[in-house]
Design a protein around this motif. Sequence first.
Motif, short mmCIF file in Angstrom:
data_model
loop_
_atom_site.label_atom_id
_atom_site.label_comp_id
_atom_site.label_asym_id
_atom_site.label_seq_id
_atom_site.Cartn_x
_atom_site.Cartn_y
_atom_site.Cartn_z
N MET A 1 5.41 -6.32 -6.48
CA MET A 1 4.06 -6.07 -7.01
C MET A 1 3.62 -7.17 -7.94
O MET A 1 2.50 -7.66 -7.86
CB MET A 1 4.05 -4.80 -7.87
N LEU B 1 -1.85 -0.77 -6.99
CA LEU B 1 -1.21 -1.37 -5.82
C LEU B 1 -1.99 -1.07 -4.56
O LEU B 1 -2.25 -1.96 -3.74
CB LEU B 1 0.19 -0.82 -5.66
N MET B 2 -2.36 0.20 -4.39
CA MET B 2 -3.10 0.58 -3.19
C MET B 2 -4.43 -0.17 -3.14
O MET B 2 -4.84 -0.69 -2.10
CB MET B 2 -3.33 2.09 -3.16
N GLY C 1 0.62 2.77 -9.11
CA GLY C 1 0.48 3.11 -7.70
C GLY C 1 -0.95 2.91 -7.22
O GLY C 1 -1.19 2.32 -6.16
N VAL C 2 -1.92 3.36 -8.03
CA VAL C 2 -3.32 3.26 -7.63
C VAL C 2 -3.74 1.78 -7.56
O VAL C 2 -4.39 1.36 -6.60
CB VAL C 2 -4.20 4.04 -8.63
N ARG D 1 4.40 8.36 -17.36
CA ARG D 1 3.93 8.97 -16.11
C ARG D 1 2.59 8.38 -15.70
O ARG D 1 2.37 8.06 -14.54
CB ARG D 1 3.75 10.47 -16.29
N TYR D 2 1.67 8.23 -16.68
CA TYR D 2 0.37 7.66 -16.33
C TYR D 2 0.52 6.21 -15.92
O TYR D 2 -0.23 5.71 -15.09
CB TYR D 2 -0.60 7.79 -17.51
N ALA E 1 4.33 10.12 -9.33
CA ALA E 1 3.83 10.29 -10.69
C ALA E 1 3.00 11.56 -10.81
O ALA E 1 3.08 12.29 -11.80
CB ALA E 1 3.01 9.07 -11.10
N GLN F 1 3.03 4.95 -14.21
CA GLN F 1 3.44 4.93 -12.81
C GLN F 1 2.28 5.29 -11.88
O GLN F 1 2.11 4.68 -10.84
CB GLN F 1 4.59 5.91 -12.60
N LEU F 2 1.49 6.26 -12.30
CA LEU F 2 0.33 6.66 -11.50
C LEU F 2 -0.66 5.50 -11.38
O LEU F 2 -1.11 5.15 -10.29
CB LEU F 2 -0.35 7.87 -12.14
N PHE G 1 0.83 -1.20 0.00
CA PHE G 1 0.00 0.00 0.00
C PHE G 1 0.86 1.25 0.00
O PHE G 1 0.67 2.16 -0.81
CB PHE G 1 -0.94 0.01 1.20
N GLY H 1 2.76 1.83 -3.17
CA GLY H 1 1.83 2.29 -4.20
C GLY H 1 1.52 3.77 -4.03
O GLY H 1 1.51 4.53 -5.00
#
Lengths: 286, 328
Positions: free
Chosen positions: B260, B303-304, B300-301, B293-294, A107, B296-297, A97, A100
């Motif tokens: 991940m 993963l969360m 991240g989302v 960039r998108y 980003a 990576q964004l 978490f 991420g």
Amino acid sequence: MSSLVAVLVDGVAYGMLLFLSAVGLSVTLGLMRFINLAHGAFAMVGAYLAVVVVAAGLPFLLALPLVFVVVGAFGIAIERTAIRHLYRRSALEQVLFSIGLAFALGALANLIFGPQQQAIQTPAWLTGRVALAGLDITSYRLFLIAMGAATAIALIYLFEHTLFGARIRAAVDNRRAAEGIGIQVERLFALTFGLGAALAGLGGALSVEMLGLDPAFALKYLTMLLMVVAIGGAGSIEGSLLAALGLGTIDALFKYLLPEAGGFVIFGLLVAVLLVKPAGLKGRAA
Amino acid sequence: MSALNPASHGGLSKPALPFSPVTPLIFAALIASYFLFPNHLALATQILVLMIFALSYDLLQGHAGIVSLGHAVFLGLGAYGSAILARWGFTDPLLGLAAGASISALVALVLSPIVVRGSDFTRLLVTLGVASLIHEAANRMRDLTGGADGLADFEVAPLLGLFAFDFEGRTAFLYALTVFALVYAALWRVTTSPFGLALRGIRENSRRMPAIGSPVARHLAVSYLLSGAIAGVGGALLAQTSRFASLDMLGFERSAEIVMVVTLGGTGHIAGVSIGAAAFGLVKDALSTVSPRYWQLGLGVVLMASVFLARGGIGGLIERFGRFGRRA
């Protein structure tokens, strides 16, 4: 000789930055047992916020408390919405978490500000140099040392000598008993998490001048922050201060005396400390 | 602890079949991709390497329950090992694989005493610290590793002295596919052996296993060694097929990425992890050419969200689907 002292001052200033950014990580790890790899990202958020508000005309000294409050509120919001559900989850899930979150924030910074380095406008009295006992020292370094020392004293006072600190220590030692005598542990954890995030934001805002700022900031300094916590021992404010100052000066000294050794010494030190004292210098048994 | 590993719904009971029914599908898809996408074999080879790397890490995280933030060290060491050997004139690819596996196994052996002991947090720190140390070392030893520029000036001899590595990457793909199949089979064998079951026991209850006389520290050390060696094979394969070895192969981003991949694929589920790695490789290639960039964004989302939603990953879905099929 005087250049050696200047290097030492540099190292102590760097150590104070590390302390400010890392102490919140140490507290959340030691008290809430939450492994927050997004802590460097909180510092980054604070740094970008400081750059933006200073560029918009707010004086640097007013920007710092603003960053402290906003990043703290941001930390509490994330704690309330997501992180509080993760305290009892496994280390792996906490890592996933928080990493991420760090990725997403990095980003976003890249999307909003672009990949280039950011600069911050510091007031004139912080950019000069002062002659102190025959030494020529950048006033910004002195400012950092003063800020770090003041924060350390305030935190130690807060945790050791106030009711808030006593409640936190009670909640950590025995959560059930603490809840039984009416301490609102949930709210306490949220406040503590917010405090840690706020301090990281402050550390980030202060480090722009010395370390620079780009979207990779969150992950670049994460290793250093984790090392401060590991060497100092999770949950110990004095330990974090000692470890941060030690790491900062050793890093600066070796970069000056033996540049080839580079980051090598620091990482070697980490592995050595963890071998001898797995819980860190001042760690509570986790 | 069992909440950590949703893939183990069935406890320690063995699956009904000796292998998951998904396994033939995976290999059929891989072989089909050779004929269907002859122009994208380089990407397919890279994905096979990612799958091998993911399987090696899954042995550690999914079976032994050790979370590491520095597993890419073994991939990087394998890559550098085979590349440096090739620069010295030993260009045989299989020798390179052996060298990659050996050097990674050796480093894992040295590290295992500090990794095996300690809590999850100390393990994270030690693996991260050691990874930074080795990254720094590789960066400093310019003469050996080429520093930040990496190594590209080495040759790879024909496979078995017969099959030269061609420009379209056919040999490279088939070579990687064969190595992947061997790793897959070996890991299947290891994880269903008594040793593999002991590892799962340690993961589920690390206090009870010593009580029944299981040598916990030794089992964990062996799994760390094995996992490192397989990652080393993957690294050597990566260097040989891409003719390149560089610092980013042992960097933190790769270590984080593999955590991940394995988690999204479904820790402890070999077929799920393989599919997850392949999907990850494909999506990453497609999206990062559009906008890194998108990517990576989004990563991240996802993963969360994965922590809250998709517990068990792709492997969990396969298991659920499999149970549904058997019940019907």
